[in-house]
Design a protein around this motif. Structure first.
Motif, PDB file in Angstrom:
ATOM      1  N   THR A 200      -0.885  16.268 -23.115  1.00 63.06           N
ATOM      2  CA  THR A 200      -0.653  17.351 -23.662  1.00 63.06           C
ATOM      3  C   THR A 200       0.386  18.199 -22.511  1.00 63.06           C
ATOM      4  O   THR A 200       0.777  19.087 -23.359  1.00 63.06           O
ATOM      5  CB  THR A 200      -2.000  18.035 -23.736  1.00 63.06           C
ATOM      6  N   ARG A 206      -7.377  26.338 -23.706  1.00 63.04           N
ATOM      7  CA  ARG A 206      -7.118  27.016 -24.941  1.00 63.04           C
ATOM      8  C   ARG A 206      -5.502  26.256 -25.490  1.00 63.04           C
ATOM      9  O   ARG A 206      -5.574  25.740 -26.569  1.00 63.04           O
ATOM     10  CB  ARG A 206      -6.802  28.291 -25.032  1.00 63.04           C
ATOM     11  N   ASP A 207      -4.735  26.106 -24.437  1.00 66.54           N
ATOM     12  CA  ASP A 207      -3.448  25.490 -24.883  1.00 66.54           C
ATOM     13  C   ASP A 207      -3.569  23.927 -24.943  1.00 66.54           C
ATOM     14  O   ASP A 207      -3.056  23.349 -26.089  1.00 66.54           O
ATOM     15  CB  ASP A 207      -2.337  25.680 -23.815  1.00 66.54           C
ATOM     16  N   PHE A 209      -6.393  22.350 -26.027  1.00 69.21           N
ATOM     17  CA  PHE A 209      -6.878  22.164 -27.425  1.00 69.21           C
ATOM     18  C   PHE A 209      -5.715  22.181 -28.595  1.00 69.21           C
ATOM     19  O   PHE A 209      -5.842  21.520 -29.517  1.00 69.21           O
ATOM     20  CB  PHE A 209      -8.227  23.095 -27.608  1.00 69.21           C
ATOM     21  N   GLN A 210      -5.313  23.366 -28.370  1.00 68.00           N
ATOM     22  CA  GLN A 210      -4.183  23.514 -29.505  1.00 68.00           C
ATOM     23  C   GLN A 210      -3.188  22.436 -29.635  1.00 68.00           C
ATOM     24  O   GLN A 210      -2.999  21.776 -30.838  1.00 68.00           O
ATOM     25  CB  GLN A 210      -3.591  24.679 -29.337  1.00 68.00           C
ATOM     26  N   ILE A 211      -2.576  22.033 -28.503  1.00 64.88           N
ATOM     27  CA  ILE A 211      -1.396  20.950 -28.423  1.00 64.88           C
ATOM     28  C   ILE A 211      -2.190  19.595 -28.676  1.00 64.88           C
ATOM     29  O   ILE A 211      -1.724  18.804 -29.579  1.00 64.88           O
ATOM     30  CB  ILE A 211      -0.867  20.798 -26.863  1.00 64.88           C
ATOM     31  N   ASN A 213      -4.716  19.143 -30.794  1.00 67.14           N
ATOM     32  CA  ASN A 213      -5.103  19.174 -32.090  1.00 67.14           C
ATOM     33  C   ASN A 213      -3.817  18.821 -33.057  1.00 67.14           C
ATOM     34  O   ASN A 213      -3.903  18.083 -33.854  1.00 67.14           O
ATOM     35  CB  ASN A 213      -5.869  20.432 -32.438  1.00 67.14           C
ATOM     36  N   ASN A 214      -2.796  19.100 -32.657  1.00 68.61           N
ATOM     37  CA  ASN A 214      -1.564  19.083 -33.360  1.00 68.61           C
ATOM     38  C   ASN A 214      -0.954  17.705 -33.189  1.00 68.61           C
ATOM     39  O   ASN A 214      -0.727  17.155 -34.091  1.00 68.61           O
ATOM     40  CB  ASN A 214      -0.314  20.071 -32.876  1.00 68.61           C
ATOM     41  N   LEU A 589     -14.476  28.636 -33.103  1.00 68.90           N
ATOM     42  CA  LEU A 589     -13.265  27.731 -32.513  1.00 68.90           C
ATOM     43  C   LEU A 589     -13.535  26.220 -32.972  1.00 68.90           C
ATOM     44  O   LEU A 589     -12.802  25.551 -33.206  1.00 68.90           O
ATOM     45  CB  LEU A 589     -13.317  27.796 -31.014  1.00 68.90           C
TER      46      LEU A 589
END
Length: 744
Positions: A200, A206-207, A209-211, A213-214, A589
């Motif tokens: 990632t 938080r960053d 998790f978002q990266i 998941n994408n 979340l």
């Protein structure tokens, strides 16, 4: 609201001045620092109380606003690489900080009296305050690097506290075992952190998790590599929370002082693994098979911890295996995706088990007043019994914690454990059967601990052991020489249930001294008895001081009422489930449903079965232990379960196998000693042989001919010029003769 969040960064650092000032004071002003040692205990409690107030205020804000706050600042910036430090305030952080501070304050108050006669009093409070700083820093961390730093500091504090009495070889070995075992998990955690940074490019939760998941959504990652990295991350939690197969350090960690067991081995350090999995659940939940692995490890730990607790004689070790089993319930809930249930059980278990450990410390403290009792003897439940009339407050509090852990309503653990058991039916019927049966085992071994410790009479089992039912036994322990063999075969079943099978050490004297009723009813700490002209002094167990009883009573109140925090009921549109409202940001979340409301009929129907299993376990415990400690004539009641003959032989073999399995820790420690330690030792010996023979042998072999030539030349040289000239002329003559004959 924003103002209190902005000052949340001071939470981890408030307890830090105490260990720093103690260290400086001992270096520069040792006499003054030691003379004012009670002042340092007060400062530890005071600073941690400030942290508790801040944590409670943050939790109130969390409940009212349902928000998540994060603040970071840059630490290292180099081209495309940026490392940031900061703090994250969410429901998980606020829950953990409240647990750490509330239990920590009560344990520190308790420790002031418990450790008052110890020479390491100041060192103890320095370690405890530094541990509080490390744990608070861990739960407020906003990225992987920061959490790993505090993760290692927590492990270091655990090493220091477990080995606090380092002059005892058993304690020194225990802290080394804990340190090495946790290093295995921590190395996996470090590799997992580096692996996810490679995937990632971020350490921030938080960053990341978002990266991630994408990447998963776009199918841009290698699932095999991702699963491997997730397993490595999970390995850190397995070691820290004493999950199978890295659980072997936790029972030995009980060699540290009892307040340490109450704090770091129930509510804080061992909960760090649960905290890590809960923190990373948005990461794990989208990875195939990793959730199944978490639930599998959890259910194995649930059952293994309960079975290993069945035959323990050390009261703290029995509670340690109980902790291991309950942590397995939390891990099982997280693996099933039951985020709320796992955290709910984390809260209720923390207070209940802290109560039990502090209660056991009060028992140990009172047993150590008996003349001739060493630490090993004062923790042996076989040498206890009949303490209820001597320590009534401790007995009541311990019973309260026992009932809570058994899942008896309306105590704390009933509400949380029942949720996990109900969720397990929806996840896997096999897991559900194991979880529910383990609930019965929990009730059995917890009441076994309670009955052996508080009910009956001390040393009463010798009454049948000697085959003499007329010998009186009272609450006075007489420690003496060994007995070589069992003389009463009718005692075999009880011997299996209370002591090691075929164990030759009875731990009791052959001489039993009768004490009359007048003396026995005296409520005094010391009793003087004249025996055969010799004046001997014995000590009755007595209740602990108020400083130790106050934390026990407060934890008893928590055990009574904290379970109502998560009652999942909605009535007339009013949400009574405070915990779900508190956890709403984290649940959102995870993209889960936060509505856990149910009606009374459904709840009672689900609870009847779990409570029935708990009562069945309690009944079995009373059947096996209560009659024995009331009258040995009731031993026939136990033996009547199975008649004599082949069935009785099979029954004895089954009991024997179960007892040996539990007493020998499932043979897992022996397996590690034989396979890992033995294998590593043989590998080291092989490497040592290879280094000495082939590696050192080659240069030694090359130099050996030169050595002999040199030795030969040395013997030829005598230091006389005439001899050298003779040899020279001889060599020249030989050379000329060879040349002449060659040219013919």
């Amino acid at each position: 609201m924003e103002q209190i969040y902005q000052y949340a960064w001071i939470i981890p650092f408030l307890p830090l001045p105490v260990p720093m000032l103690i260290g400086v004071g001992l270096l520069l002003f040792p006499t003054a620092t030691k003379s004012l040692r009670r002042m340092w205990a007060f400062q530890s409690v005071f600073l941690l109380s400030i942290v508790m107030i801040l944590s409670i205020n943050l939790s109130i804000q969390q409940i009212n606003s349902s928000s998540i706050y994060q603040y970071v600042w840059s630490w290292i910036i180099n081209n495309d690489f940026s490392l940031e430090f900061g703090y994250l305030i969410d429901p998980l952080t606020s829950i953990m900080s409240i647990l750490i501070t509330t239990v920590g304050i009560l344990v520190l108050i308790y420790s002031d009296n418990y450790m008052s006669h110890d020479h390491g009093y100041l060192r103890f409070f320095a370690y405890m305050s530094f541990f509080s700083t490390s744990m608070l820093g861990l739960v407020t961390s906003s990225n992987f690097i920061q959490i790993y730093i505090f993760w290692e500091l927590v492990g270091m504090c655990s090493y220091l506290l477990i080995g606090f009495w380092f002059t005892r070889p058993v304690a020194a070995n225990a802290c080394q075992k804990a340190f090495v075992t946790n290093r295995v998990g921590d190395f996996g955690l470090l590799l997992g952190i580096l692996g996810f940074y490679w995937i990632t490019g971020s350490f921030e939760f938080r960053d990341l998790f978002q990266i991630f998941n994408n990447l998963i959504y776009n199918n841009e990652v290698n699932f095999l590599f991702v699963t491997l990295c997730a397993v490595l991350l999970f390995a850190g939690a397995v070691a820290k929370s004493a999950q199978f197969p890295l659980h072997v350090w936790l029972p030995d960690a009980m060699e540290g002082p009892t307040p340490i067991s109450a704090l770091i081995h129930t509510a804080t350090m061992v909960a760090a693994g649960i905290f890590l999995v809960a923190r990373l659940l948005p990461l794990f939940i989208v990875i195939p098979h990793i959730m199944n692995l978490i639930s599998l490890i959890g259910i194995i730990t649930v059952f293994l911890g309960a079975t290993l607790a069945l035959a323990q004689k050390d009261i703290k070790r029995g509670l340690a295996y109980s902790t291991m089993s309950q942590l397995g319930y939390m891990m099982l809930a997280l693996g099933m995706g039951s985020y709320r249930s796992a955290l709910f059980h984390l809260i209720t278990h923390a207070y209940s088990k802290a109560l039990l450990f502090l209660g056991s410390g009060s028992v140990i403290h009172s047993m150590e007043t008996i003349v001739g009792y060493s630490p090993n003897k004062s923790q042996n439940m076989v040498l206890m019994g009949g303490l209820a009339k001597h320590v009534p407050i401790t007995k009541t509090a311990f019973l309260l914690g026992t009932l809570s852990l058994c899942g008896i309503p309306p105590l704390a653990c009933f509400w949380s454990k029942d949720e996990i058991l109900n969720d397990s039916w929806l996840y896997s019927p096999i897991f559900a059967i194991i979880a529910w049966s383990t609930a019965g085992l929990t009730a059995f071994y917890m009441f076994r601990i309670y009955l052996l410790t508080f009910e009956g009479h001390l040393n009463v089992h010798l009454q049948n052991y000697r085959g003499n039912k007329n010998i009186p036994f009272y609450s006075i322990s007489l420690w003496g020489k060994k007995v070589s063999k069992v003389v009463n075969k009718n005692f075999s079943l009880f011997n299996l249930l209370t002591m090691k099978n075929n164990e030759s050490d009875s731990f009791f004297s052959n001489k039993i001294y009768k004490i009359d009723a007048t003396v026995r009813n005296m409520i005094q700490p010391l009793i003087t008895i004249t025996l055969i002209g010799n004046k001997k002094t014995y000590s009755y167990p007595y209740e602990s001081d108020n400083t130790m009883l106050f934390p026990i009573l407060i934890l008893g109140l928590f055990t009574l009422f904290v379970g109502f925090l998560g009652i999942p009921f909605n009535q007339e549109g009013v949400d009574l489930d405070i915990l779900s409202k508190w956890l709403t940001p984290s649940i959102n979340l995870l993209h889960q449903n936060s509505n856990n409301s149910t009606d009374w009929y459904e709840f009672v129907k689900d609870a009847i079965f779990s409570v029935s299993i708990a009562y069945f376990g309690i009944f079995i415990a009373f059947s096996l232990y209560k009659p024995v400690y009331s009258s040995f004539q009731n031993l026939d009641l136990i033996n009547s379960f199975v008649k004599t003959g082949p069935k009785r032989i099979i029954w004895d073999k089954i009991i024997n196998r179960i007892y040996n399995w539990s007493f020998n820790r499932g043979y897992i420690d022996a397996f590690y000693t034989t396979s890992l330690l033995g294998g590593l030792r043989k590998l080291a010996e092989l490497g040592h042989f290879f280094d000495r023979r082939p590696i050192d042998g080659i240069p030694n072999g090359v130099g050996l001919p030169n050595f002999f030539v040199g030795e030969g030349i040395k013997s030829v040289g005598g230091g006389r010029i005439s001899s050298y000239l003779f040899l020279y002329l001889s060599y020249v003559s030989i050379f000329l003769l060879i040349y002449y004959f060659y040219n013919l």
